[in-house]
Enzyme design. Structure first.
Site, PDB file in Angstrom:
ATOM      1  N   THR A  43      -4.518  -5.214  16.276  1.00  0.00           N
ATOM      2  CA  THR A  43      -3.802  -6.065  15.307  1.00  0.00           C
ATOM      3  C   THR A  43      -2.418  -5.506  14.975  1.00  0.00           C
ATOM      4  OG1 THR A  43      -5.751  -7.068  14.335  1.00  0.00           O
ATOM      5  CG2 THR A  43      -3.846  -6.863  12.894  1.00  0.00           C
ATOM      6  N   THR A  84       4.397   0.336   5.437  1.00  0.00           N
ATOM      7  CA  THR A  84       3.865   1.246   4.425  1.00  0.00           C
ATOM      8  C   THR A  84       4.622   2.571   4.413  1.00  0.00           C
ATOM      9  OG1 THR A  84       1.924   2.626   3.979  1.00  0.00           O
ATOM     10  CG2 THR A  84       2.144   1.848   6.209  1.00  0.00           C
ATOM     11  N   ASP A  85       4.564   3.253   3.263  1.00  0.00           N
ATOM     12  CA  ASP A  85       5.164   4.594   3.193  1.00  0.00           C
ATOM     13  C   ASP A  85       4.310   5.621   3.941  1.00  0.00           C
ATOM     14  OD1 ASP A  85       2.988   4.694   1.452  1.00  0.00           O
ATOM     15  OD2 ASP A  85       4.090   5.642  -0.192  1.00  0.00           O
ATOM     16  N   GLU A  86       3.081   5.235   4.333  1.00  0.00           N
ATOM     17  CA  GLU A  86       2.190   6.212   4.978  1.00  0.00           C
ATOM     18  C   GLU A  86       2.717   6.644   6.354  1.00  0.00           C
ATOM     19  OE1 GLU A  86      -1.982   5.524   4.433  1.00  0.00           O
ATOM     20  OE2 GLU A  86      -1.629   4.340   2.640  1.00  0.00           O
ATOM     21  N   ARG A 139      -0.735   9.354  -5.415  1.00  0.00           N
ATOM     22  CA  ARG A 139      -0.197   8.122  -4.853  1.00  0.00           C
ATOM     23  C   ARG A 139       0.794   7.536  -5.855  1.00  0.00           C
ATOM     24  NH1 ARG A 139      -2.096  10.275  -1.167  1.00  0.00           N
ATOM     25  NH2 ARG A 139      -3.600   9.545   0.375  1.00  0.00           N
ATOM     26  N   TYR A 188      -4.469   4.622  10.993  1.00  0.00           N
ATOM     27  CA  TYR A 188      -3.801   3.474  10.349  1.00  0.00           C
ATOM     28  C   TYR A 188      -2.289   3.670  10.344  1.00  0.00           C
ATOM     29  CZ  TYR A 188      -1.765   0.815   6.450  1.00  0.00           C
ATOM     30  OH  TYR A 188      -0.952   0.017   5.676  1.00  0.00           O
ATOM     31  N   ARG A 215     -11.733  12.808   2.590  1.00  0.00           N
ATOM     32  CA  ARG A 215     -11.349  12.001   3.761  1.00  0.00           C
ATOM     33  C   ARG A 215     -10.731  12.948   4.800  1.00  0.00           C
ATOM     34  NH1 ARG A 215      -6.805   7.639   2.415  1.00  0.00           N
ATOM     35  NH2 ARG A 215      -8.574   6.305   1.946  1.00  0.00           N
ATOM     36  N   LYS A 237       0.805   1.574  12.179  1.00  0.00           N
ATOM     37  CA  LYS A 237       1.914   0.935  11.453  1.00  0.00           C
ATOM     38  C   LYS A 237       3.249   1.532  11.908  1.00  0.00           C
ATOM     39  CE  LYS A 237       1.828  -1.748   8.523  1.00  0.00           C
ATOM     40  NZ  LYS A 237       1.782  -3.242   8.502  1.00  0.00           N
TER      41      LYS A 237
HETATM   42  P1  NAD Z   1      -5.401  -6.773   3.557  1.00  0.00           P
HETATM   43  O1  NAD Z   1      -6.277  -5.953   4.426  1.00  0.00           O
HETATM   44  O2  NAD Z   1      -5.848  -7.085   2.169  1.00  0.00           O
HETATM   45  O3  NAD Z   1      -5.092  -8.177   4.265  1.00  0.00           O
HETATM   46  C1  NAD Z   1      -4.784  -8.285   5.609  1.00  0.00           C
HETATM   47  C2  NAD Z   1      -4.835  -9.759   5.992  1.00  0.00           C
HETATM   48  O4  NAD Z   1      -4.482  -9.852   7.391  1.00  0.00           O
HETATM   49  C3  NAD Z   1      -6.216 -10.393   5.842  1.00  0.00           C
HETATM   50  O5  NAD Z   1      -6.117 -11.670   5.265  1.00  0.00           O
HETATM   51  C4  NAD Z   1      -6.721 -10.497   7.286  1.00  0.00           C
HETATM   52  O6  NAD Z   1      -7.618 -11.583   7.484  1.00  0.00           O
HETATM   53  C5  NAD Z   1      -5.420 -10.684   8.053  1.00  0.00           C
HETATM   54  N1  NAD Z   1      -5.545 -10.216   9.443  1.00  0.00           N
HETATM   55  C6  NAD Z   1      -6.021  -9.023   9.880  1.00  0.00           C
HETATM   56  N2  NAD Z   1      -5.986  -8.972  11.230  1.00  0.00           N
HETATM   57  C7  NAD Z   1      -5.456 -10.153  11.639  1.00  0.00           C
HETATM   58  C8  NAD Z   1      -5.132 -10.671  12.919  1.00  0.00           C
HETATM   59  N3  NAD Z   1      -5.363  -9.983  14.029  1.00  0.00           N
HETATM   60  N4  NAD Z   1      -4.574 -11.911  12.992  1.00  0.00           N
HETATM   61  C9  NAD Z   1      -4.327 -12.620  11.862  1.00  0.00           C
HETATM   62  N5  NAD Z   1      -4.628 -12.173  10.630  1.00  0.00           N
HETATM   63  C10 NAD Z   1      -5.163 -10.946  10.517  1.00  0.00           C
HETATM   64  O7  NAD Z   1      -3.986  -6.030   3.550  1.00  0.00           O
HETATM   65  P2  NAD Z   1      -2.926  -5.903   2.380  1.00  0.00           P
HETATM   66  O8  NAD Z   1      -3.289  -4.753   1.523  1.00  0.00           O
HETATM   67  O9  NAD Z   1      -2.691  -7.232   1.788  1.00  0.00           O
HETATM   68  O10 NAD Z   1      -1.641  -5.464   3.233  1.00  0.00           O
HETATM   69  C11 NAD Z   1      -0.746  -6.433   3.781  1.00  0.00           C
HETATM   70  C12 NAD Z   1       0.351  -5.712   4.527  1.00  0.00           C
HETATM   71  O11 NAD Z   1       1.034  -4.822   3.636  1.00  0.00           O
HETATM   72  C13 NAD Z   1      -0.161  -4.843   5.671  1.00  0.00           C
HETATM   73  O12 NAD Z   1       0.742  -4.959   6.733  1.00  0.00           O
HETATM   74  C14 NAD Z   1      -0.155  -3.431   5.105  1.00  0.00           C
HETATM   75  O13 NAD Z   1       0.037  -2.477   6.109  1.00  0.00           O
HETATM   76  C15 NAD Z   1       1.039  -3.509   4.179  1.00  0.00           C
HETATM   77  N6  NAD Z   1       1.017  -2.601   3.011  1.00  0.00           N
HETATM   78  C16 NAD Z   1      -0.074  -2.562   2.188  1.00  0.00           C
HETATM   79  C17 NAD Z   1      -0.056  -1.736   1.066  1.00  0.00           C
HETATM   80  C18 NAD Z   1      -1.210  -1.698   0.102  1.00  0.00           C
HETATM   81  O14 NAD Z   1      -1.213  -0.870  -0.808  1.00  0.00           O
HETATM   82  N7  NAD Z   1      -2.199  -2.561   0.212  1.00  0.00           N
HETATM   83  C19 NAD Z   1       1.065  -0.937   0.803  1.00  0.00           C
HETATM   84  C20 NAD Z   1       2.160  -1.006   1.683  1.00  0.00           C
HETATM   85  C21 NAD Z   1       2.120  -1.853   2.779  1.00  0.00           C
HETATM   86  P1  TYD Z   2      -6.878   3.889  -0.804  1.00  0.00           P
HETATM   87  O1  TYD Z   2      -6.973   2.865  -1.888  1.00  0.00           O
HETATM   88  O2  TYD Z   2      -7.884   3.860   0.286  1.00  0.00           O
HETATM   89  O3  TYD Z   2      -5.380   3.822  -0.242  1.00  0.00           O
HETATM   90  P2  TYD Z   2      -4.603   4.822   0.790  1.00  0.00           P
HETATM   91  O4  TYD Z   2      -5.580   5.653   1.504  1.00  0.00           O
HETATM   92  O5  TYD Z   2      -3.906   3.843   1.668  1.00  0.00           O
HETATM   93  O6  TYD Z   2      -3.667   5.617  -0.076  1.00  0.00           O
HETATM   94  O7  TYD Z   2      -6.966   5.316  -1.458  1.00  0.00           O
HETATM   95  C1  TYD Z   2      -6.076   5.739  -2.471  1.00  0.00           C
HETATM   96  C2  TYD Z   2      -6.405   7.183  -2.800  1.00  0.00           C
HETATM   97  O8  TYD Z   2      -7.705   7.266  -3.371  1.00  0.00           O
HETATM   98  C3  TYD Z   2      -6.452   8.078  -1.555  1.00  0.00           C
HETATM   99  O9  TYD Z   2      -5.917   9.359  -1.908  1.00  0.00           O
HETATM  100  C4  TYD Z   2      -7.933   8.192  -1.237  1.00  0.00           C
HETATM  101  C5  TYD Z   2      -8.580   8.104  -2.611  1.00  0.00           C
HETATM  102  N1  TYD Z   2      -9.932   7.478  -2.654  1.00  0.00           N
HETATM  103  C6  TYD Z   2     -10.971   8.129  -3.324  1.00  0.00           C
HETATM  104  O10 TYD Z   2     -10.821   9.236  -3.859  1.00  0.00           O
HETATM  105  N2  TYD Z   2     -12.192   7.509  -3.370  1.00  0.00           N
HETATM  106  C7  TYD Z   2     -12.407   6.290  -2.783  1.00  0.00           C
HETATM  107  O11 TYD Z   2     -13.562   5.766  -2.838  1.00  0.00           O
HETATM  108  C8  TYD Z   2     -11.325   5.628  -2.118  1.00  0.00           C
HETATM  109  C9  TYD Z   2     -11.512   4.297  -1.461  1.00  0.00           C
HETATM  110  C10 TYD Z   2     -10.097   6.258  -2.091  1.00  0.00           C
END
Ligand code: NAD
Ligand code: TYD
Length: 373
Positions: free
Chosen positions: A103, A137-139, A226, A162, A302, A166
């Site tokens: 994806t 993402t900042d990751e 974070r 992941y 993790r 990205k």
């Molecule tokens: P999410 O996992 O909640 O949603 C992802 C969506 O993409 C879902 O609706 C899923 O059905 C769709 N999807 C997955 N694979 C697909 C495919 N192959 N074709 C079509 N649709 C597909 O993710 P999110 O947290 O909403 O993140 C959205 C974007 O923002 C991502 O690109 C993520 O890397 C980026 N992002 C997320 C965060 C965060 O904290 N959640 C922070 C920075 C950047």
């Molecule tokens: P997460 O929400 O999975 O986001 P990301 O890994 O993208 O930062 O996790 C946020 C932080 O919380 C990360 O340092 C991992 C930690 N974490 C826990 O300690 N327990 C949990 O059950 C989860 C899901 C995350």
């Protein structure tokens, strides 16, 4: 009334996508075509109220399907793309990175290729205003020590499957701009929180586990940091970067709000103790639980867990006039309140498939849960 511009949004049924599609449709400025495969991370209830709206079209499909993607460009003639679709959870990428490559890497490449062909054939004025906005993402920058911030100049150093996927997608976006001139903009944002987030991520997991009396698993010693940003503020940043960002630009986006995981979980528990005390929750009354904090357990860390993320958002504030509007205290209360007020959504995501998936594929995490007992 000016005619609405059509945009193609990918991943509009996920957490950020749901909030973002709402923002665009409610702005009255855009007609949104949402391409989403509806993976486990999407919930059909999230955008159900937009169905039938003249400014919203849903297409179920995969971003790796080149024929489909090209046909959407041809049919809807969008003025740009907001590319959000991704596999988004680090823990899942540790168990099965393949979906992330499919994806995040192949899917992004497919979107770029289809966009390039479409964009090449646009009249010159539309070519100039077209944007491919890539949400990242900042990751991708890896882990910070105790000091310093990520900026647009920070070198890439992804540590998880992941973030590696990205980072790869970001590089393809950059290359399509430099090689073919495709007008791209990239945003690299810190951790988001708010309504509609799937409960495998830290904040909704803690809220939902607490309310059902389950343990609250904190990885390692809970000292990881974070930088949390309210999802609505991220959505505003994406929209601004699309509308005002010059081609080829990159913006890092963050909340200037660093929280240690353990402190954050304590804050969630304190709010829940106040607004939904355990003795007022039918399911918990018998347990004698006094505070949700008593459910916190430290569990196996993790693998490869990044220690700290923090963003310096000076560029997007200075150049595009963006700023975060929702402070953390208000945002986290609003988020807790949203999960308490939307039991149907919560029930739908916590039913069957997600639980089964955890059991089958989440071995190290299941061990950690076990350990906590
Ligand atoms: P999410 O996992 O909640 O949603 C992802 C969506 O993409 C879902 O609706 C899923 O059905 C769709 N999807 C997955 N694979 C697909 C495919 N192959 N074709 C079509 N649709 C597909 O993710 P999110 O947290 O909403 O993140 C959205 C974007 O923002 C991502 O690109 C993520 O890397 C980026 N992002 C997320 C965060 C965060 O904290 N959640 C922070 C920075 C950047
Ligand atoms: P997460 O929400 O999975 O986001 P990301 O890994 O993208 O930062 O996790 C946020 C932080 O919380 C990360 O340092 C991992 C930690 N974490 C826990 O300690 N327990 C949990 O059950 C989860 C899901 C995350």
């Amino acid at each position: 009334m000016t005619e609405k511009q059509t945009v193609l949004v990918t991943g509009g049924s996920g957490f950020i996508g749901t909030n973002f599609v709402r923002l665009l449709v409610q702005s009255g400025e855009y007609r949104v075509v949402n391409l989403d495969a509806l993976t486990y991370a999407a919930n059909s209830l999230s955008l159900a109220d937009l169905e039938g709206s003249p400014n919203y079209v849903f297409v179920k499909g995969n971003i790796t399907d080149r024929e489909l993607v090209s046909s959407l460009f041809a049919k809807y003639q969008p003025v740009g793309v907001f590319h959000l679709a991704a596999e988004s959870h680090v823990d899942r990428s540790i168990t099965n990175a393949e979906d992330f490559v499919q994806t995040n890497v192949i899917g992004t490449f497919t979107m770029l290729e289809a966009a390039r062909v479409y964009w090449n054939n646009l009249p010159e004025d539309q070519k100039n205003t077209f944007r491919f906005l890539h949400v990242s993402t900042d990751e991708v920058f890896g882990s910070l020590g105790a000091d310093g911030y990520f900026t647009e100049e920070t070198a890439y150093a992804p540590n998880s499957p992941y973030s590696a996927s990205k980072a790869s997608s970001d590089h393809f976006v950059r290359a399509f701009h430099h090689t073919y001139g495709l007008p791209t903009v990239i945003t690299n944002c810190s951790n988001n929180y708010g309504p509609y987030q799937f409960p495998e991520k830290l904040i909704p997991l803690m809220i939902m586990n607490a309310l059902s009396g389950k343990l609250l698993p904190v990885y390692g010693d809970g000292s990881n940091v974070r930088d949390w940003l309210y999802v609505g503020d991220h959505c505003n940043a994406i929209k601004l970067a699309f509308e005002k960002g010059p081609p080829g630009e990159v913006y890092v986006v963050g909340g200037n709000n660093e929280q240690k995981n353990l402190n954050l979980v304590h804050q969630i528990c304190s709010i829940l103790d106040e607004v939904a005390p355990p003795d007022e929750i039918q399911q918990l009354r018998e347990t004698g639980l006094k505070s949700y904090k008593d459910l916190i357990r430290f569990v196996t860390d993790r693998p490869g867990h990044d220690q700290r993320y923090a963003i310096d958002s000076a560029k997007i504030r200075r150049e595009l006039g963006w700023q975060a509007e929702v402070g953390f205290e208000a945002g986290i209360r609003r988020t807790v309140d949203w999960y308490l007020s939307n039991p149907d959504w919560v029930d739908q995501v916590s039913s069957g498939a997600y639980g089964e998936w955890i059991k089958k594929n989440y071995a190290w995490r299941a061990d950690a849960q076990q350990e906590a007992k």
